[in-house]
Design a protein around this motif. Sequence first.
Motif, mmCIF file in Angstrom:
data_model
loop_
_atom_site.group_PDB
_atom_site.id
_atom_site.type_symbol
_atom_site.label_atom_id
_atom_site.label_comp_id
_atom_site.label_asym_id
_atom_site.label_seq_id
_atom_site.Cartn_x
_atom_site.Cartn_y
_atom_site.Cartn_z
ATOM 1 N N ASN A 108 -12.884 -3.892 8.371
ATOM 2 C CA ASN A 108 -13.556 -4.214 7.000
ATOM 3 C C ASN A 108 -12.882 -3.404 5.795
ATOM 4 N N ALA A 109 -11.799 -2.516 6.290
ATOM 5 C CA ALA A 109 -11.370 -2.057 4.954
ATOM 6 C C ALA A 109 -10.080 -1.313 5.397
ATOM 7 N N VAL A 110 -9.388 -0.695 4.626
ATOM 8 C CA VAL A 110 -8.379 0.337 4.738
ATOM 9 C C VAL A 110 -8.646 1.618 4.231
ATOM 10 N N SER A 111 -8.549 2.520 5.428
ATOM 11 C CA SER A 111 -9.234 3.912 4.544
ATOM 12 C C SER A 111 -7.819 4.732 4.324
ATOM 13 N N ILE A 112 -7.721 5.532 3.386
ATOM 14 C CA ILE A 112 -6.756 6.425 3.031
ATOM 15 C C ILE A 112 -7.403 8.022 2.980
ATOM 16 N N GLU A 113 -6.901 8.763 3.921
ATOM 17 C CA GLU A 113 -7.275 9.995 3.912
ATOM 18 C C GLU A 113 -6.438 11.170 3.473
ATOM 19 N N ILE A 114 -6.911 12.038 2.716
ATOM 20 C CA ILE A 114 -6.138 13.161 2.171
ATOM 21 C C ILE A 114 -6.740 14.361 2.690
ATOM 22 N N HIS A 115 -5.904 15.274 3.468
ATOM 23 C CA HIS A 115 -6.456 16.513 4.045
ATOM 24 C C HIS A 115 -5.593 17.625 3.265
ATOM 25 N N VAL A 151 -2.033 -4.585 -2.212
ATOM 26 C CA VAL A 151 -3.244 -4.437 -3.081
ATOM 27 C C VAL A 151 -2.982 -5.357 -4.055
ATOM 28 N N ALA A 152 -4.376 -6.081 -4.559
ATOM 29 C CA ALA A 152 -4.144 -6.973 -5.547
ATOM 30 C C ALA A 152 -3.892 -6.251 -7.051
ATOM 31 N N SER A 194 -11.512 -7.330 0.665
ATOM 32 C CA SER A 194 -11.640 -8.195 -0.671
ATOM 33 C C SER A 194 -10.843 -7.945 -1.461
ATOM 34 N N MET A 195 -9.988 -6.593 -1.548
ATOM 35 C CA MET A 195 -9.377 -6.102 -2.712
ATOM 36 C C MET A 195 -7.781 -6.145 -2.117
ATOM 37 N N LEU A 196 -7.636 -6.661 -0.745
ATOM 38 C CA LEU A 196 -6.383 -6.895 -0.432
ATOM 39 C C LEU A 196 -5.577 -8.282 -0.566
ATOM 40 N N VAL A 197 -4.460 -8.482 -0.510
ATOM 41 C CA VAL A 197 -4.113 -9.754 -0.678
ATOM 42 C C VAL A 197 -2.918 -9.859 0.562
ATOM 43 N N LEU A 198 -2.513 -11.375 0.956
ATOM 44 C CA LEU A 198 -1.465 -11.482 1.719
ATOM 45 C C LEU A 198 -0.154 -11.124 1.004
ATOM 46 N N ALA A 199 0.818 -10.631 1.781
ATOM 47 C CA ALA A 199 2.168 -10.410 1.538
ATOM 48 C C ALA A 199 2.887 -11.782 0.461
ATOM 49 N N PRO A 200 3.416 -11.495 -0.585
ATOM 50 C CA PRO A 200 3.857 -12.597 -1.297
ATOM 51 C C PRO A 200 5.167 -13.066 -0.525
ATOM 52 N N MET A 217 0.750 -1.136 0.011
ATOM 53 C CA MET A 217 -0.015 -0.189 -0.051
ATOM 54 C C MET A 217 0.932 1.210 -0.063
ATOM 55 N N LEU A 218 1.893 1.114 0.783
ATOM 56 C CA LEU A 218 3.026 2.408 0.586
ATOM 57 C C LEU A 218 3.417 2.742 -0.802
ATOM 58 N N ASP A 219 3.571 1.932 -1.498
ATOM 59 C CA ASP A 219 4.152 1.967 -3.037
ATOM 60 C C ASP A 219 2.988 2.562 -3.731
ATOM 61 N N VAL A 220 1.801 2.269 -3.490
ATOM 62 C CA VAL A 220 0.606 2.663 -4.234
ATOM 63 C C VAL A 220 0.346 3.933 -3.891
ATOM 64 N N VAL A 221 0.537 4.630 -2.574
ATOM 65 C CA VAL A 221 0.257 5.781 -2.238
ATOM 66 C C VAL A 221 1.434 6.617 -2.721
ATOM 67 N N ARG A 222 2.638 6.087 -2.823
ATOM 68 C CA ARG A 222 3.616 6.981 -3.353
ATOM 69 C C ARG A 222 3.666 7.164 -5.006
ATOM 70 N N GLY A 223 2.832 6.092 -5.478
ATOM 71 C CA GLY A 223 2.896 6.060 -6.923
ATOM 72 C C GLY A 223 1.738 7.231 -7.372
ATOM 73 N N GLY A 224 0.765 7.362 -6.425
ATOM 74 C CA GLY A 224 -0.176 8.530 -6.876
ATOM 75 C C GLY A 224 0.545 9.691 -6.459
ATOM 76 N N VAL A 225 1.533 9.940 -5.589
ATOM 77 C CA VAL A 225 1.911 11.113 -5.324
ATOM 78 C C VAL A 225 3.005 11.660 -6.549
ATOM 79 N N SER A 226 3.646 10.731 -7.165
ATOM 80 C CA SER A 226 4.587 10.837 -8.035
ATOM 81 C C SER A 226 3.927 11.293 -9.538
ATOM 82 N N ARG A 227 2.647 11.366 -9.602
ATOM 83 C CA ARG A 227 2.036 11.768 -10.786
ATOM 84 C C ARG A 227 1.183 12.927 -10.753
#
Length: 434
Positions: A261-268, A223-224, A340-346, A195-205
Amino acid sequence: MSTLIENAALLALPGGVAAGVAAVHYARSAARHRKDASAADRRAANAERAAAARDEEAAYLVQSRLPALLYALQQQTEDPIAAYSAALHQSLAGTTIDHAFQELLEQVAGALSEAAARSEGAARVAVQATTKSLQPLVYELQAAITKLLDAEHDPKTLELVQPIDHAASQMARRLPIISVLTGGWPGRLRDDVVMLDVVRGGVSRIRDYRRVRVPATMPPIYVAGRLVEPLVLLLAELMDNAARSSSPQTPVEVSVLETHNAVSIEIHDAGPGMTPEVLHEARQRVSGAQPVQFTKLGNPAAFGLLGVGVLAAQYGFRVSLDLDHSRHGGVRAVVQVPRSMLVLAPAAPPEPAPGPAPAHPAPAVPGPHGRQRYEVGPDGLPLRRPSALPRREPAPPAAPAAAPPPPNAGQALAAFVQGTRSAPAPTPNEEPSP
């Protein structure tokens, strides 16, 4: 005929009686004529009122009902004809003129709906064709820039190329969002990503990536792969909207909260917030409930939040906006990623069991560009193993080779050896002659 008979009968009567009967007869006739005239006047008045009502109804149709119908069609009311089809005069309800006006409204609504559908379809096809032609060019541009960055090591050149690379990455973000609005696919299949790399990927764009503050560490949530690119695009649009809506000197803070039930990402953000009308419209857009219409995007077109809503509705994310819980008095955007959109660590590859060193080391496999490829450990660093053979001391330098002897150089030595062997050996008491 009856009047003539009655007149003849009156003439046959005596004078006094005839006069009285005639008076009665003419009085009744006058009353009957007055009654018929009143009825005729009433019928004429009713006809005039009906004509005036039809005229007023026609004017009401042009001035009120048709504009109301157009407004209802623009606002996408479920049944605009039923909402704005009431007649002005209830006395005309069910009459021929009322049915004619109702049919006219239905024909106008049908024609306008078909024209709007054709315009929307043409705009959607044009936008889709444009994005499909531009996306390959953007990918080629990114590939060329990446190749240049890998091949060039001059600091000045890298300083000039990196802003171009960042601008190309923003173009690569905007085009998929527009493609998503036309029903396209975000593109780029990826492996499961933390998830940390997913958030950083959004920041880089986004353009103002330096203002975004991301936590240094996050829980090891993966994340799947099929959802990585949609989530990166969604977060990038929300971060870009937060950065554009706030002062350049203020930060945009991102936090991740793991719930049951979920993972919440907050943007302030620290912007001025939104008015109730604008907040309601923004919530409608990010919900994905409203269909996207390219003919109503406005100028300049605002499709960032619409893209967020389409991605949320298509992949199952939940996005919400509020003003009450913002850390800096601006807007808080919350993205909920269901479990349901999350997976275990490889799983990490198993460590090889230690065994005897091989008698002969395996030959090194050459890597790309002729470079030697080494065995890599789980931490990504090359492994260095002791050699199986004992280390040999370097041999001393060999002496220079002697020059070849001249011809017949060994004949004298051979004759001396042969003569020595043929001479008699001396006795013990005998002394050698001088």
